[in-house]
Design a protein around this motif. Sequence first.
Motif, PDB file in Angstrom:
ATOM      1  N   HIS A   5      12.208  72.650  19.936  1.00  0.00           N
ATOM      2  CA  HIS A   5      12.251  71.795  21.129  1.00  0.00           C
ATOM      3  C   HIS A   5      10.816  72.876  22.005  1.00  0.00           C
ATOM      4  CE1 HIS A   5      14.826  75.382  21.895  1.00  0.00           C
ATOM      5  NE2 HIS A   5      14.458  75.118  23.037  1.00  0.00           N
ATOM      6  N   VAL A   6      10.965  71.772  23.286  1.00  0.00           N
ATOM      7  CA  VAL A   6      10.115  72.160  24.576  1.00  0.00           C
ATOM      8  C   VAL A   6      11.128  73.230  25.581  1.00  0.00           C
ATOM      9  CG1 VAL A   6       8.984  71.559  26.191  1.00  0.00           C
ATOM     10  CG2 VAL A   6       8.929  69.989  24.145  1.00  0.00           C
ATOM     11  N   GLU A   7      10.492  74.868  25.482  1.00  0.00           N
ATOM     12  CA  GLU A   7      11.176  75.367  25.582  1.00  0.00           C
ATOM     13  C   GLU A   7      11.076  75.291  26.968  1.00  0.00           C
ATOM     14  OE1 GLU A   7      13.280  78.891  26.801  1.00  0.00           O
ATOM     15  OE2 GLU A   7      11.765  78.632  27.503  1.00  0.00           O
ATOM     16  N   HIS A   8      10.156  75.057  27.774  1.00  0.00           N
ATOM     17  CA  HIS A   8      10.582  75.117  29.176  1.00  0.00           C
ATOM     18  C   HIS A   8       8.459  74.121  29.561  1.00  0.00           C
ATOM     19  CE1 HIS A   8       8.260  79.231  29.222  1.00  0.00           C
ATOM     20  NE2 HIS A   8       7.688  78.667  30.366  1.00  0.00           N
ATOM     21  N   ILE A   9       8.549  73.506  30.448  1.00  0.00           N
ATOM     22  CA  ILE A   9       7.040  73.399  31.321  1.00  0.00           C
ATOM     23  C   ILE A   9       7.430  73.652  32.479  1.00  0.00           C
ATOM     24  CG2 ILE A   9       6.660  70.943  32.306  1.00  0.00           C
ATOM     25  CD1 ILE A   9       8.545  69.579  30.934  1.00  0.00           C
ATOM     26  N   GLY A  10       5.733  74.045  32.471  1.00  0.00           N
ATOM     27  CA  GLY A  10       5.276  75.864  33.531  1.00  0.00           C
ATOM     28  C   GLY A  10       5.004  75.007  34.665  1.00  0.00           C
ATOM     29  N   ILE A  11       5.571  75.530  36.373  1.00  0.00           N
ATOM     30  CA  ILE A  11       4.817  74.044  37.104  1.00  0.00           C
ATOM     31  C   ILE A  11       4.177  74.557  38.496  1.00  0.00           C
ATOM     32  CG2 ILE A  11       5.220  72.056  38.692  1.00  0.00           C
ATOM     33  CD1 ILE A  11       7.036  71.011  36.727  1.00  0.00           C
ATOM     34  N   ALA A  12       3.195  74.437  38.627  1.00  0.00           N
ATOM     35  CA  ALA A  12       2.761  75.202  39.312  1.00  0.00           C
ATOM     36  C   ALA A  12       2.609  75.179  40.747  1.00  0.00           C
ATOM     37  CB  ALA A  12       0.849  75.194  39.623  1.00  0.00           C
ATOM     38  N   VAL A  49      17.180  71.980  32.191  1.00  0.00           N
ATOM     39  CA  VAL A  49      17.397  70.878  32.219  1.00  0.00           C
ATOM     40  C   VAL A  49      17.686  70.830  30.410  1.00  0.00           C
ATOM     41  CG1 VAL A  49      16.044  67.842  32.137  1.00  0.00           C
ATOM     42  CG2 VAL A  49      15.286  70.624  33.440  1.00  0.00           C
ATOM     43  N   GLY A  50      18.810  69.918  29.520  1.00  0.00           N
ATOM     44  CA  GLY A  50      19.308  70.500  28.016  1.00  0.00           C
ATOM     45  C   GLY A  50      19.015  71.642  27.562  1.00  0.00           C
ATOM     46  N   ASP A  51      18.028  71.306  26.338  1.00  0.00           N
ATOM     47  CA  ASP A  51      17.332  72.583  26.009  1.00  0.00           C
ATOM     48  C   ASP A  51      16.466  72.834  26.457  1.00  0.00           C
ATOM     49  OD1 ASP A  51      19.767  72.856  24.047  1.00  0.00           O
ATOM     50  OD2 ASP A  51      18.514  71.139  22.754  1.00  0.00           O
ATOM     51  N   THR A  52      16.223  72.226  27.276  1.00  0.00           N
ATOM     52  CA  THR A  52      14.568  72.573  27.544  1.00  0.00           C
ATOM     53  C   THR A  52      14.272  72.832  29.946  1.00  0.00           C
ATOM     54  OG1 THR A  52      13.148  70.940  26.520  1.00  0.00           O
ATOM     55  CG2 THR A  52      12.469  71.618  28.592  1.00  0.00           C
ATOM     56  N   LYS A  53      13.751  73.982  30.065  1.00  0.00           N
ATOM     57  CA  LYS A  53      13.754  74.557  30.925  1.00  0.00           C
ATOM     58  C   LYS A  53      12.718  74.130  32.180  1.00  0.00           C
ATOM     59  CE  LYS A  53      15.073  78.889  28.807  1.00  0.00           C
ATOM     60  NZ  LYS A  53      14.212  79.758  28.936  1.00  0.00           N
ATOM     61  N   ILE A  54      13.119  74.190  33.291  1.00  0.00           N
ATOM     62  CA  ILE A  54      12.030  73.860  34.297  1.00  0.00           C
ATOM     63  C   ILE A  54      11.703  74.886  35.070  1.00  0.00           C
ATOM     64  CG2 ILE A  54      10.721  73.171  36.608  1.00  0.00           C
ATOM     65  CD1 ILE A  54      11.794  70.296  34.381  1.00  0.00           C
ATOM     66  N   GLU A  55      10.434  76.183  34.700  1.00  0.00           N
ATOM     67  CA  GLU A  55       9.817  76.934  35.075  1.00  0.00           C
ATOM     68  C   GLU A  55       8.417  76.677  36.668  1.00  0.00           C
ATOM     69  OE1 GLU A  55       7.809  81.048  32.172  1.00  0.00           O
ATOM     70  OE2 GLU A  55       6.525  79.253  33.288  1.00  0.00           O
ATOM     71  N   LEU A  56       9.228  77.560  36.926  1.00  0.00           N
ATOM     72  CA  LEU A  56       8.157  76.663  38.340  1.00  0.00           C
ATOM     73  C   LEU A  56       7.224  78.446  38.911  1.00  0.00           C
ATOM     74  CD1 LEU A  56      10.676  75.685  41.413  1.00  0.00           C
ATOM     75  CD2 LEU A  56       9.051  73.653  40.062  1.00  0.00           C
ATOM     76  N   LEU A  57       6.060  78.275  39.449  1.00  0.00           N
ATOM     77  CA  LEU A  57       5.373  79.404  39.194  1.00  0.00           C
ATOM     78  C   LEU A  57       4.374  78.989  40.409  1.00  0.00           C
ATOM     79  CD1 LEU A  57       4.293  78.217  35.810  1.00  0.00           C
ATOM     80  CD2 LEU A  57       4.869  80.890  36.480  1.00  0.00           C
TER      81      LEU A  57
END
Length: 139
Positions: A5-12, A49-57
């Motif tokens: 799955h998409v583990e996370h999406i990294g957002i700067a 968010v479900g199985d996926t995380k949002i990672e703010l950086l």
Amino acid sequence: MKISHVEHIGIAVPNLAEAIKYYEEVLGLKCYKTEVVADQKVTTAFFKVGDTKIELLEATSEDSTIAKFIEKNGGKGGMHHMAFAVEDGVAEALAEAQEKGVQVIDKAPRNGADGLKIAFLHPKCTQAVLTELCEDPNK
Ligand code: ZN
């Protein structure tokens, strides 16, 4: 490699506190953890968010890759990377990617935020999206 799955999406983000406020107050998500990752010179904040995380950086130093990314982006943040959970392990997935001619940023898995083993593939070889492979060693 086997991606589950998409583990996370990294957002700067230029301002972590402001970004957390948006994710919590507008999107109704809950920040369950913030963590400083010293060797990447970032502070991270995580949301599920479900199985996926949002990672703010947020950069902790001007020579952080996140600071450079934001500078290139005219002072604004934006989507920085996509992270896939690999079932067969990061080391194996890295080796396989290299066999297929993909340039890698990390030659070996290293410790990432949120207890994961991670490695990055070079965006030159990943259709211009910085791609992270992850494995949770506690699973
Ligand atoms: Zn990441």
